[in-house]
Design a protein around this motif. Structure first.
Motif, PDB file in Angstrom:
ATOM      1  N   VAL A 154     -13.755  -8.971  47.059  1.00 43.76           N
ATOM      2  CA  VAL A 154     -14.655  -9.255  45.937  1.00 43.76           C
ATOM      3  C   VAL A 154     -13.884  -9.208  44.628  1.00 43.76           C
ATOM      4  O   VAL A 154     -14.031 -10.093  43.771  1.00 43.76           O
TER       5      VAL A 154
ATOM      6  N   LYS B 151     -13.965 -12.995  43.396  1.00 40.52           N
ATOM      7  CA  LYS B 151     -15.045 -13.184  42.426  1.00 40.52           C
ATOM      8  C   LYS B 151     -14.563 -13.012  40.988  1.00 40.52           C
ATOM      9  O   LYS B 151     -14.962 -13.759  40.098  1.00 40.52           O
ATOM     10  N   TYR B 152     -13.685 -12.041  40.761  1.00 38.14           N
ATOM     11  CA  TYR B 152     -13.265 -11.739  39.397  1.00 38.14           C
ATOM     12  C   TYR B 152     -11.862 -12.243  39.074  1.00 38.14           C
ATOM     13  O   TYR B 152     -11.337 -11.961  38.004  1.00 38.14           O
TER      14      TYR B 152
ATOM     15  N   ASP C 215     -22.770  -9.884  51.098  1.00 43.31           N
ATOM     16  CA  ASP C 215     -23.510  -9.983  49.843  1.00 43.31           C
ATOM     17  C   ASP C 215     -23.908  -8.600  49.316  1.00 43.31           C
ATOM     18  O   ASP C 215     -23.936  -8.381  48.104  1.00 43.31           O
TER      19      ASP C 215
ATOM     20  N   GLU D 104     -20.772  -7.166  47.776  1.00 42.59           N
ATOM     21  CA  GLU D 104     -20.517  -7.853  46.504  1.00 42.59           C
ATOM     22  C   GLU D 104     -21.451  -7.353  45.405  1.00 42.59           C
ATOM     23  O   GLU D 104     -21.024  -7.137  44.273  1.00 42.59           O
ATOM     24  N   ASN D 105     -22.712  -7.137  45.740  1.00 46.89           N
ATOM     25  CA  ASN D 105     -23.661  -6.615  44.756  1.00 46.89           C
ATOM     26  C   ASN D 105     -23.269  -5.211  44.297  1.00 46.89           C
ATOM     27  O   ASN D 105     -23.364  -4.902  43.105  1.00 46.89           O
TER      28      ASN D 105
ATOM     29  N   THR E 239     -20.219  -5.427  42.044  1.00 45.91           N
ATOM     30  CA  THR E 239     -20.624  -5.996  40.753  1.00 45.91           C
ATOM     31  C   THR E 239     -21.340  -4.955  39.906  1.00 45.91           C
ATOM     32  O   THR E 239     -21.066  -4.825  38.703  1.00 45.91           O
ATOM     33  N   LYS E 240     -22.235  -4.181  40.514  1.00 44.05           N
ATOM     34  CA  LYS E 240     -22.934  -3.125  39.775  1.00 44.05           C
ATOM     35  C   LYS E 240     -21.955  -2.080  39.260  1.00 44.05           C
ATOM     36  O   LYS E 240     -22.055  -1.639  38.116  1.00 44.05           O
TER      37      LYS E 240
ATOM     38  N   ARG F 185     -18.720  -2.436  38.693  1.00 45.15           N
ATOM     39  CA  ARG F 185     -17.851  -3.015  37.660  1.00 45.15           C
ATOM     40  C   ARG F 185     -18.589  -3.130  36.336  1.00 45.15           C
ATOM     41  O   ARG F 185     -18.051  -2.793  35.284  1.00 45.15           O
ATOM     42  N   ASP F 186     -19.831  -3.583  36.383  1.00 50.44           N
ATOM     43  CA  ASP F 186     -20.628  -3.684  35.156  1.00 50.44           C
ATOM     44  C   ASP F 186     -20.859  -2.307  34.534  1.00 50.44           C
ATOM     45  O   ASP F 186     -20.811  -2.149  33.316  1.00 50.44           O
TER      46      ASP F 186
END
Length: 193
Positions: A34, A38-39, A173, A176-177, A180-181, A183-184
């Motif tokens: 990911v 993704k990044y 998925d 990945e979620n 993402t959470k 990282r944010d």
């Protein structure tokens, strides 16, 4: 069955749900994927390279001892063998200390490149562990900014059942979620003093 269906079937990862090492490695690989895909991070291998350098030195010491003993049988090679054995054990101690205190379970070091090229890269580290009989996956992500020595960290712990279905197939998925959470959340955190 079209091409898209066969590609999704090929990417599905199915493992034995009772093998904790396989669970950890699969989740670690998914988190790393990911970050890279993704990044658009670039993987940094320097942490592994230092470990390989130490191990290479140990192998060279053992190889030298073997070669010396081959050309100078035991009574003559006693001192050299003693020194090589001592160096080998010191090197094994160094590799143990390195993996315990430097690597600390880090499985991915990635670099977030600055688009303009003026600022240094931001380093992202991901480490994890699974407690054996609990089935809890602990994931820690650290962001290190070289400019202001800004270090931000976030840790989560969830059951491995959140990431795998009944048959032991990884739900990419969901991973990945979670990444993402995390990282944010890290990007919103203030720096650790």
């Amino acid at each position: 069955m079209g091409k898209e269906d066969s590609n999704t079937e090929d990417k599905q990862i199915k493992i034995n749900k009772w093998d904790y090492l396989a669970l950890k490695n699969t989740l670690d690989d998914a988190v790393k994927e990911v970050l890279i895909t993704k990044y658009n991070h670039v993987e940094d291998f320097s942490l592994i390279d230092y470990r390989l350098l130490i191990c290479t030195f140990a192998v060279l010491v053992a190889g030298f001892a073997l070669g010396w003993d081959f050309f100078n049988p035991f009574p003559k090679s006693r001192f050299v063998l003693t020194v090589c054995v001592a160096l080998y054990f010191i090197t094994m101690g160094a590799i143990t200390l390195y993996t315990t205190y430097m690597e600390k379970g880090i499985f991915a070091v990635t670099l977030e490149r600055d688009e303009s090229g003026f600022n240094p890269d931001v380093v992202w580290e991901a480490s994890s562990y699974i407690k054996k009989h609990t089935g809890m996956y602990y994931l820690t992500m650290v962001r290190k900014d070289a400019v202001g020595s800004d270090i931000r960290e976030r840790e989560i712990s969830k059951s491995v059942a959140n990431y795998f279905d009944e048959e032991g197939t990884l739900c990419q998925d969901v991973v990945e979620n979670e990444v993402t959470k995390m990282r944010d959340a890290i990007l919103k955190l203030k720096k650790i003093e």
